[in-house]
Design a protein around this motif. Structure first.
Motif, short mmCIF file in Angstrom:
data_model
loop_
_atom_site.label_atom_id
_atom_site.label_comp_id
_atom_site.label_asym_id
_atom_site.label_seq_id
_atom_site.Cartn_x
_atom_site.Cartn_y
_atom_site.Cartn_z
N ASP A 163 -69.32 7.03 -10.14
CA ASP A 163 -70.23 7.78 -11.01
C ASP A 163 -71.61 7.13 -10.98
OD1 ASP A 163 -71.54 9.14 -12.98
OD2 ASP A 163 -69.94 8.95 -14.47
N LYS A 165 -73.89 7.37 -12.95
CA LYS A 165 -74.30 6.87 -14.27
C LYS A 165 -73.97 5.38 -14.44
CE LYS A 165 -72.65 9.98 -17.26
NZ LYS A 165 -72.08 11.12 -16.54
N LEU A 166 -72.92 4.93 -13.74
CA LEU A 166 -72.57 3.51 -13.83
C LEU A 166 -73.70 2.67 -13.26
CD1 LEU A 166 -68.81 3.60 -12.75
CD2 LEU A 166 -69.75 3.41 -15.05
N VAL A 169 -76.61 2.78 -15.76
CA VAL A 169 -76.40 1.87 -16.89
C VAL A 169 -76.68 0.43 -16.45
CG1 VAL A 169 -74.66 0.86 -18.40
CG2 VAL A 169 -74.77 3.32 -18.14
N THR A 172 -80.35 -0.27 -16.48
CA THR A 172 -80.95 -0.47 -17.81
C THR A 172 -80.54 -1.81 -18.40
OG1 THR A 172 -79.15 0.55 -19.04
CG2 THR A 172 -80.90 2.01 -18.29
N LEU A 173 -79.41 -2.35 -17.93
CA LEU A 173 -78.95 -3.63 -18.48
C LEU A 173 -79.62 -4.81 -17.76
CD1 LEU A 173 -75.19 -2.77 -18.94
CD2 LEU A 173 -76.87 -3.16 -20.74
N VAL A 184 -71.62 -3.26 -8.97
CA VAL A 184 -71.00 -2.04 -9.49
C VAL A 184 -70.52 -1.13 -8.35
CG1 VAL A 184 -71.31 0.03 -10.89
CG2 VAL A 184 -72.32 -2.14 -11.62
N LEU A 188 -66.51 -0.96 -6.71
CA LEU A 188 -65.78 0.26 -7.04
C LEU A 188 -65.44 1.08 -5.80
CD1 LEU A 188 -67.58 1.27 -10.34
CD2 LEU A 188 -65.21 0.52 -10.06
N ILE B 76 -79.04 2.20 -22.85
CA ILE B 76 -78.61 3.60 -22.88
C ILE B 76 -77.08 3.68 -23.05
CG2 ILE B 76 -78.33 3.90 -20.38
CD1 ILE B 76 -79.69 6.69 -20.77
N TYR B 78 -74.18 6.65 -22.67
CA TYR B 78 -73.93 8.03 -22.27
C TYR B 78 -72.76 8.62 -23.06
CZ TYR B 78 -76.99 7.79 -18.17
OH TYR B 78 -78.05 7.69 -17.33
N ASP B 80 -70.14 10.06 -21.97
CA ASP B 80 -68.82 9.68 -21.45
C ASP B 80 -68.68 8.16 -21.33
OD1 ASP B 80 -70.45 9.09 -19.37
OD2 ASP B 80 -69.46 10.35 -17.90
N SER B 82 -69.42 5.72 -19.70
CA SER B 82 -69.75 5.07 -18.44
C SER B 82 -69.52 3.56 -18.47
CB SER B 82 -71.21 5.35 -18.06
OG SER B 82 -71.39 6.72 -17.85
N LEU B 83 -68.33 3.17 -18.90
CA LEU B 83 -67.98 1.75 -18.84
C LEU B 83 -67.62 1.39 -17.41
CD1 LEU B 83 -65.78 1.48 -22.05
CD2 LEU B 83 -68.19 0.89 -21.78
N PHE B 84 -67.87 0.14 -17.03
CA PHE B 84 -67.52 -0.29 -15.68
C PHE B 84 -66.00 -0.43 -15.60
CE2 PHE B 84 -71.76 -2.37 -16.42
CZ PHE B 84 -72.47 -1.42 -15.73
N PRO B 85 -65.35 0.43 -14.81
CA PRO B 85 -63.87 0.45 -14.84
C PRO B 85 -63.24 -0.80 -14.24
CG PRO B 85 -64.72 1.99 -13.19
CD PRO B 85 -65.90 1.47 -13.92
N ARG B 143 -72.35 -3.10 -25.32
CA ARG B 143 -72.91 -3.48 -24.03
C ARG B 143 -74.42 -3.26 -24.02
NH1 ARG B 143 -70.98 -0.08 -18.87
NH2 ARG B 143 -72.00 1.52 -20.10
N ALA B 144 -74.86 -2.15 -24.64
CA ALA B 144 -76.30 -1.87 -24.66
C ALA B 144 -77.03 -2.76 -25.67
CB ALA B 144 -76.53 -0.40 -25.01
#
Lengths: 271, 348
Positions: A163, A165-166, A169, A172-173, A184, A188, B76, B78, B80, B82-85, B143-144
């Motif tokens: 995704d 979006k990952l 994110v 932004t971190l 990431v 994955l 941010i 989201y 859903d 959007s955690l890092f799986p 996390r944010a």
């Protein structure tokens, strides 16, 4: 895994199962017969012949190196294809798959035509001391050329499954594009990249046509072996008895490594 | 303070145009708009994740429009999550801290503090795919927030949750905001959510900001017919001022003349919230300037409240409790009286 809730032996299922069994038999029977017909002792003695031993070692090593180069150059391209849209992208994707569809001996001629010493790239590489005609470097680029699509396609699918979006994110971190990629996206997509690498490597060790043209006998660790697929074909000229143990050995080693790698790739799936 | 100036973003299908917003320090600011109105893209543009056509974004007198996302200090979350799986909850929360020169103990203690505040300390070793929606949302929030961003962007954080979880997370958001005071921009399509959480609300309509104001202002003082309908005033009329007397005006809305407090003249719009209308069987001798008889045209039972539409004409909708609905024994066609104060009528 899906489950058949109510499997019934209706006519369609009967026909499909019979056809499926036949094709599985078609695949496995020749393999098993070739591996099992020479005695283990014969297989072992065959492996101890220098000609065979160095051939198999050369094949495995060259395929590993080809795969490593594939990772270095193919994974970034796979990422770009998965993430960006640009003009001519589908053309490029088609081009990547071309090596799969052309006859591999023709691919060998094409490579020779560019990487041969009297040709452009061949001259460039000759300056830095790398020749491709009848060297392990030639074996490696022949393997790369015909097997790269497997890695690129698989890695691309892997990245597409991450995704976006990952990555956003992560940015932004505080992650730079590089860090977001390595921490990431890459982890994955790792499983897809790994299974793509296995496929590329497996395709590499089975390459015959392109290597036959570009690098038949190559100097390797003080010997002058041919790659395993060529060795099997060469020996066939002297009769089936002569080639059978080599073929069995090659299939056995390929099978063992392939199964082992697949088990690594899919470990944890059933957890 | 966060300032967004004339921000224009191209979404392919349509554009977000000339978005200008000033968000105060520690404000909980809500962007309210329908689904697919480009709310997520607006947040991504502010975070630097989506290119802007033109316009500027400023944080504390520092322009960040051209700066890459990792240097903006904007967090941010989201919808859903959007955690890092591939990372545990603790590793997810610690992710942003790993890019700073912090000792292992410092990271550990900040992650622990954040987890405690959000009530997820017992989940730290778990993988995201084993968490419930509400738990995931708390992890994403942690996390944010753990990096102390200058601004927190929330993209529909409550929309994918069941009602109960939603309510508890809504409390978490309010509590976290109260404790940390982080300037927050929260986009949602949920009107009620915006009224409960927002210090101020901006309503997005057709790619532009339709109105910015406190929830009270959005609710009671719509600035356009669209806003009046959007804020569910239900009673939106246009009419003409027929007399003016020191701020008291009589407005003819075709059929009846309503008393309203305005100094406007000529053509005006009026809105009246259904909960501001009293409904009775007899004429009430109250001080309210507006009182009219009419026949009940429609009754809509919403469970806890009942909407009754009375034809004066025109039609006027009022909201009454279920209890009074039963006490009054209302039925279609009955004649009733509607009564409301002149000050309840909003003129725009």
């Amino acid at each position: 895994m899906f489950r058949l809730h109510s499997f019934r032996w209706d006519s369609m299922n009967v026909v499909f199962v019979v056809l499926g069994v036949l094709i599985m038999f078609f695949i496995s029977f020749p393999l098993l017969k070739t591996v099992l017909s020479p005695s283990p002792g014969t297989l072992w003695n065959t492996l101890l012949q220098d000609e065979v031993y160095y051939s198999i070692l050369l094949t495995i090593c060259a395929a590993v190196i080809a795969t490593l180069f594939g990772l270095l150059f193919g994974v970034p391209l796979a990422y770009l294809l998965a993430r960006r849209n640009f003009r001519g992208k589908s053309l490029l994707e088609g081009l990547i798959d071309v090596p799969i569809v052309i006859p591999h001996s023709a691919a060998g001629v094409a490579l020779l035509f560019v990487f041969g010493q009297q040709f452009l790239l061949g001259k460039v590489f000759h300056v830095i001391g790398i020749d491709f005609f009848n060297t392990i470097a030639g074996v490696i680029i022949a393997m790369m050329f015909v097997s790269l699509p497997f890695l690129i396609d698989s890695a691309k699918e892997g990245f597409q499954g991450v995704d976006v979006k990952l990555e956003k994110v992560a940015r932004t971190l505080g992650a730079s594009p590089w860090r977001s990629f390595f921490r990431v996206s890459l982890p994955l997509a790792a499983r897809s990249i790994f299974s793509g690498s296995v496929m590329m490597w497996a395709r590499g060790i089975s390459e015959f046509g392109a290597i036959l043209i570009l690098a038949y006998h190559v100097p390797f660790l003080g010997h002058n072996p041919v790659v395993a697929p060529i060795l099997v074909a060469d020996r066939f000229n002297y009769g089936l008895d002569y080639t059978l143990p080599v073929a069995g050995l090659v299939i056995l080693i390929s099978l063992v490594i392939f199964i082992a790698l697949r088990m690594i790739a899919y470990r944890g799936d059933r957890a | 303070m966060i300032a967004i100036k004339d921000l224009t973003v191209d979404l392919g299908e349509f554009m977000l145009r000339d978005i200008t917003l000033d968000i105060r320090d520690s404000e909980y600011f809500i962007i309210l708009g329908p689904t697919a109105a480009g709310k997520t893209v607006l947040l991504e543009a502010i975070a630097g994740l989506y290119p802007v056509v033109h316009g500027e974004v400023w944080i504390n007198d520092r322009e960040i429009t051209g700066i890459s996302p990792e240097k903006r200090k904007i967090g941010i979350v989201y919808q859903d999550q959007s955690l890092f799986p591939h990372l545990s909850v603790a590793q997810n929360i610690a992710f942003g801290l790993s890019f700073r020169k912090l000792s292992r103990d410092e990271v550990r203690s900040r992650v622990d503090d954040m987890a405690h505040m959000l009530g997820i300390a017992h989940l730290l070793e778990r993988r995201p795919n084993t968490l419930s929606g509400g738990e995931k949302q708390r992890v994403a929030l942690g996390r944010a927030l753990v990096t102390n961003p200058d601004m927190l962007l929330l993209d529909e954080p409550l929309s994918a949750l069941d009602p109960e979880t939603k309510e508890s997370l809504q409390r978490v958001l309010a509590e976290v905001h109260r404790r940390l005071g982080v300037t927050t921009m929260h986009v949602t399509h949920d009107f009620e959510e915006s009224m409960v959480l927002g210090d101020r609300v901006a309503v997005l309509h057709q790619g532009r900001i339709a109105q910015v104001g406190t929830p009270e202002q959005i609710l009671r003082q719509p600035n356009s017919e669209f806003m009046a309908h959007f804020s569910l005033s239900r009673n939106v009329f246009s009419g003409k001022v027929v007399s003016q007397d020191e701020g008291y005006a009589l407005v003819d809305i075709g059929g009846v003349q309503l008393a309203a407090m305005t100094s406007q003249e000529e053509q005006v719009h009026l809105s009246l919230r259904p909960e501001d209308v009293l409904l009775s069987l007899e004429h009430l001798g109250s001080s309210a300037r507006n009182s009219f008889p009419g026949a009940i045209a429609d009754i809509v039972d919403r469970g806890s409240v009942v909407y009754v539409t009375v034809t004066l004409p025109p039609d006027l909708t009022c909201m009454i409790t279920r209890q009074s609905f039963r006490d009054l024994g209302l039925q279609r066609g009955m004649t009733v009286w509607v009564t409301f104060k002149a000050s309840s009528v909003h003129v725009f």
